[in-house]
Scaffold this motif. Structure first.
Motif, PDB file in Angstrom:
ATOM      1  N   HIS A 192       0.851  -1.192   0.000  1.00 33.74           N
ATOM      2  CA  HIS A 192       0.000   0.000   0.000  1.00 33.74           C
ATOM      3  C   HIS A 192       0.881   1.234   0.000  1.00 33.74           C
ATOM      4  N   TRP A 193       0.773   2.038  -1.072  1.00 35.91           N
ATOM      5  CA  TRP A 193       1.554   3.279  -1.174  1.00 35.91           C
ATOM      6  C   TRP A 193       0.653   4.468  -0.899  1.00 35.91           C
ATOM      7  N   GLU A 194       1.156   5.418  -0.129  1.00 31.57           N
ATOM      8  CA  GLU A 194       0.351   6.575   0.252  1.00 31.57           C
ATOM      9  C   GLU A 194       1.127   7.869   0.085  1.00 31.57           C
ATOM     10  N   PHE A 195       0.442   8.852  -0.485  1.00 30.83           N
ATOM     11  CA  PHE A 195       0.946  10.224  -0.585  1.00 30.83           C
ATOM     12  C   PHE A 195       0.040  11.094   0.272  1.00 30.83           C
ATOM     13  N   TYR A 196       0.616  11.728   1.307  1.00 32.60           N
ATOM     14  CA  TYR A 196      -0.185  12.567   2.192  1.00 32.60           C
ATOM     15  C   TYR A 196       0.754  13.539   2.902  1.00 32.60           C
ATOM     16  N   GLY A 197       0.327  14.777   3.029  1.00 30.56           N
ATOM     17  CA  GLY A 197       1.136  15.764   3.724  1.00 30.56           C
ATOM     18  C   GLY A 197       2.457  16.040   3.035  1.00 30.56           C
ATOM     19  N   TRP A 198       2.479  15.878   1.704  1.00 30.65           N
ATOM     20  CA  TRP A 198       3.678  16.091   0.904  1.00 30.65           C
ATOM     21  C   TRP A 198       4.817  15.168   1.326  1.00 30.65           C
ATOM     22  N   LYS A 199       4.432  13.982   1.764  1.00 32.46           N
ATOM     23  CA  LYS A 199       5.360  12.885   2.013  1.00 32.46           C
ATOM     24  C   LYS A 199       4.728  11.626   1.440  1.00 32.46           C
ATOM     25  N   SER A 200       5.537  10.602   1.197  1.00 31.93           N
ATOM     26  CA  SER A 200       4.983   9.341   0.708  1.00 31.93           C
ATOM     27  C   SER A 200       5.748   8.169   1.305  1.00 31.93           C
ATOM     28  N   PHE A 201       5.051   7.051   1.406  1.00 35.56           N
ATOM     29  CA  PHE A 201       5.658   5.862   1.999  1.00 35.56           C
ATOM     30  C   PHE A 201       4.928   4.619   1.521  1.00 35.56           C
ATOM     31  N   PRO A 212      12.213   9.067  -0.255  1.00 34.49           N
ATOM     32  CA  PRO A 212      12.994  10.302  -0.071  1.00 34.49           C
ATOM     33  C   PRO A 212      12.109  11.535  -0.205  1.00 34.49           C
ATOM     34  N   ASP A 213      12.431  12.571   0.551  1.00 28.32           N
ATOM     35  CA  ASP A 213      11.670  13.809   0.478  1.00 28.32           C
ATOM     36  C   ASP A 213      11.813  14.452  -0.900  1.00 28.32           C
ATOM     37  N   LEU A 214      10.741  15.126  -1.308  1.00 25.81           N
ATOM     38  CA  LEU A 214      10.761  15.904  -2.546  1.00 25.81           C
ATOM     39  C   LEU A 214      10.451  17.359  -2.209  1.00 25.81           C
ATOM     40  N   HIS A 215      10.813  18.280  -3.128  1.00 24.18           N
ATOM     41  CA  HIS A 215      10.695  19.688  -2.786  1.00 24.18           C
ATOM     42  C   HIS A 215       9.976  20.529  -3.828  1.00 24.18           C
ATOM     43  N   SER A 216       9.454  19.902  -4.873  1.00 24.85           N
ATOM     44  CA  SER A 216       8.766  20.693  -5.889  1.00 24.85           C
ATOM     45  C   SER A 216       7.553  19.946  -6.419  1.00 24.85           C
ATOM     46  N   VAL A 217       6.603  20.691  -6.953  1.00 25.30           N
ATOM     47  CA  VAL A 217       5.426  20.092  -7.569  1.00 25.30           C
ATOM     48  C   VAL A 217       5.827  19.208  -8.740  1.00 25.30           C
ATOM     49  N   GLN A 218       6.828  19.632  -9.490  1.00 23.85           N
ATOM     50  CA  GLN A 218       7.275  18.838 -10.640  1.00 23.85           C
ATOM     51  C   GLN A 218       7.803  17.471 -10.212  1.00 23.85           C
ATOM     52  N   GLU A 219       8.529  17.439  -9.110  1.00 25.24           N
ATOM     53  CA  GLU A 219       9.045  16.163  -8.602  1.00 25.24           C
ATOM     54  C   GLU A 219       7.901  15.258  -8.137  1.00 25.24           C
ATOM     55  N   TRP A 220       6.921  15.848  -7.464  1.00 21.58           N
ATOM     56  CA  TRP A 220       5.774  15.055  -7.014  1.00 21.58           C
ATOM     57  C   TRP A 220       4.945  14.567  -8.202  1.00 21.58           C
ATOM     58  N   THR A 221       4.811  15.400  -9.206  1.00 21.92           N
ATOM     59  CA  THR A 221       4.101  14.987 -10.415  1.00 21.92           C
ATOM     60  C   THR A 221       4.755  13.745 -11.013  1.00 21.92           C
ATOM     61  N   ALA A 222       6.070  13.742 -11.104  1.00 22.14           N
ATOM     62  CA  ALA A 222       6.791  12.600 -11.674  1.00 22.14           C
ATOM     63  C   ALA A 222       6.627  11.358 -10.818  1.00 22.14           C
ATOM     64  N   ARG A 223       6.720  11.513  -9.485  1.00 21.96           N
ATOM     65  CA  ARG A 223       6.604  10.340  -8.604  1.00 21.96           C
ATOM     66  C   ARG A 223       5.207   9.745  -8.655  1.00 21.96           C
ATOM     67  N   ILE A 224       4.187  10.590  -8.570  1.00 26.28           N
ATOM     68  CA  ILE A 224       2.813  10.075  -8.569  1.00 26.28           C
ATOM     69  C   ILE A 224       2.465   9.479  -9.927  1.00 26.28           C
ATOM     70  N   ASN A 225       2.935  10.104 -10.983  1.00 27.56           N
ATOM     71  CA  ASN A 225       2.717   9.548 -12.318  1.00 27.56           C
ATOM     72  C   ASN A 225       3.325   8.153 -12.438  1.00 27.56           C
ATOM     73  N   LYS A 226       4.507   7.974 -11.893  1.00 27.28           N
ATOM     74  CA  LYS A 226       5.174   6.668 -11.961  1.00 27.28           C
ATOM     75  C   LYS A 226       4.387   5.605 -11.198  1.00 27.28           C
ATOM     76  N   LYS A 227       3.778   5.999 -10.068  1.00 26.92           N
ATOM     77  CA  LYS A 227       3.023   5.053  -9.257  1.00 26.92           C
ATOM     78  C   LYS A 227       1.642   4.755  -9.837  1.00 26.92           C
ATOM     79  N   THR A 228       1.025   5.735 -10.489  1.00 30.10           N
ATOM     80  CA  THR A 228      -0.384   5.609 -10.862  1.00 30.10           C
ATOM     81  C   THR A 228      -0.667   5.665 -12.354  1.00 30.10           C
ATOM     82  N   GLY A 229       0.220   6.286 -13.117  1.00 28.06           N
ATOM     83  CA  GLY A 229      -0.056   6.509 -14.530  1.00 28.06           C
ATOM     84  C   GLY A 229      -0.942   7.714 -14.790  1.00 28.06           C
ATOM     85  N   PHE A 230      -1.264   8.487 -13.752  1.00 28.34           N
ATOM     86  CA  PHE A 230      -2.096   9.675 -13.928  1.00 28.34           C
ATOM     87  C   PHE A 230      -1.414  10.647 -14.896  1.00 28.34           C
ATOM     88  N   ASN A 231      -2.215  11.324 -15.679  1.00 31.63           N
ATOM     89  CA  ASN A 231      -1.738  12.312 -16.638  1.00 31.63           C
ATOM     90  C   ASN A 231      -0.913  13.395 -15.925  1.00 31.63           C
TER      91      ASN A 231
END
Length: 248
Positions: A192-201, A212-231
């Motif tokens: 179970h992967w979770e993104f909440y409070g600008w952290k993920s585990f 690892p911590d991320l610091h930009s929206v672009q980095e989070w976009t890439a991580r979440i896209n990799k996990k979910t395939g979201f546009n």
């Protein structure tokens, strides 16, 4: 405690569907099933617990499976929604995509196939136990760390008009912290992967694994896209809204 194959076959259509609140700031209202299907095709997005429950309920009905919505704390910021589906013998199964269960589970404690033993394979990274407390359904979650948590469900039917009203209320209730949960393969299990409070585990049977911590929206976009395939365009847009707290 397992559901029959014809019920599982419907459930498995949602195996790759995360639960997320990102769509709330994008759609801004409760979507129809046809709209959710279209959005999933074009953007890969899914929705929150109400979206997933409404969609799953529709799929069950299309297959001739008796099902109905349930929920607790409806019309509040703490609301949660799920579905009860019945097999041809009238046995009830909890179907909770919002909490990202791995599969439905029998909840009729008087059924001959019911057990109050701890069970694996139903929920990611935890054993669970089903019991009845007064007139409610209790689920206990046993984590690898030794932590035990409990959730109480009112398994009684919520009329669909009331459920849809609660769904609309939920869509209009925006928590300022975005949330996304998904089931994903890890070694020999579904974790179970979770993104909440600008952290993920990642929650696994080995314990929690922090990303690892991320610091930009672009980095989070890439991580979440990799996990979910979201546009990525969708992700960047909604994450900017959450980051800047622009909820109009």
């Amino acid at each position: 405690m397992n559901a029959p194959d014809y019920l599982l076959n419907v459930w498995k259509r949602f195996d790759g569907f995360p639960m997320e609140t990102l769509t709330k700031v994008w759609a801004k209202k409760q979507r129809s099933v046809s709209q959710m299907r279209e959005d999933q095709i074009h953007y890969g997005i899914t929705g929150n617990c109400f979206d997933l429950s409404i969609w799953l309920l529709n799929e069950f009905k299309e297959e001739g499976i008796k099902a109905y919505p349930i929920g607790h704390h409806l019309h509040s910021k703490h609301a949660h929604a799920a579905i009860i589906a019945e097999d041809e013998r009238g046995r009830r199964f909890l179907c909770d995509l919002g909490d990202q269960w791995l599969k439905p589970i029998l909840i009729d404690v008087k059924d001959q196939e019911y057990t109050n033993e701890m069970l694996g394979v139903f929920f990611p990274a935890a054993d669970i136990r089903v019991s009845q407390v007064e007139n409610n359904l209790q689920i206990e979650y046993f984590r690898p760390s030794g932590k035990v948590s409990r959730q109480i469900y009112d398994a009684s039917r919520v009329e669909e008009s009331s459920f849809c009203s609660a769904a609309e209320y939920s869509q209009q209730t925006i928590h300022p912290i975005p949330l996304l949960e998904c089931r994903c393969p890890y070694k020999n299990e579904i974790a179970h992967w979770e993104f909440y409070g600008w952290k993920s585990f990642l929650s696994t049977t080995e314990g929690l694994i922090d990303d690892p911590d991320l610091h930009s929206v672009q980095e989070w976009t890439a991580r979440i896209n990799k996990k979910t395939g979201f546009n990525t365009v969708f992700l960047n847009k909604v994450l900017e809204i959450y980051k800047n707290k622009i909820f109009d």
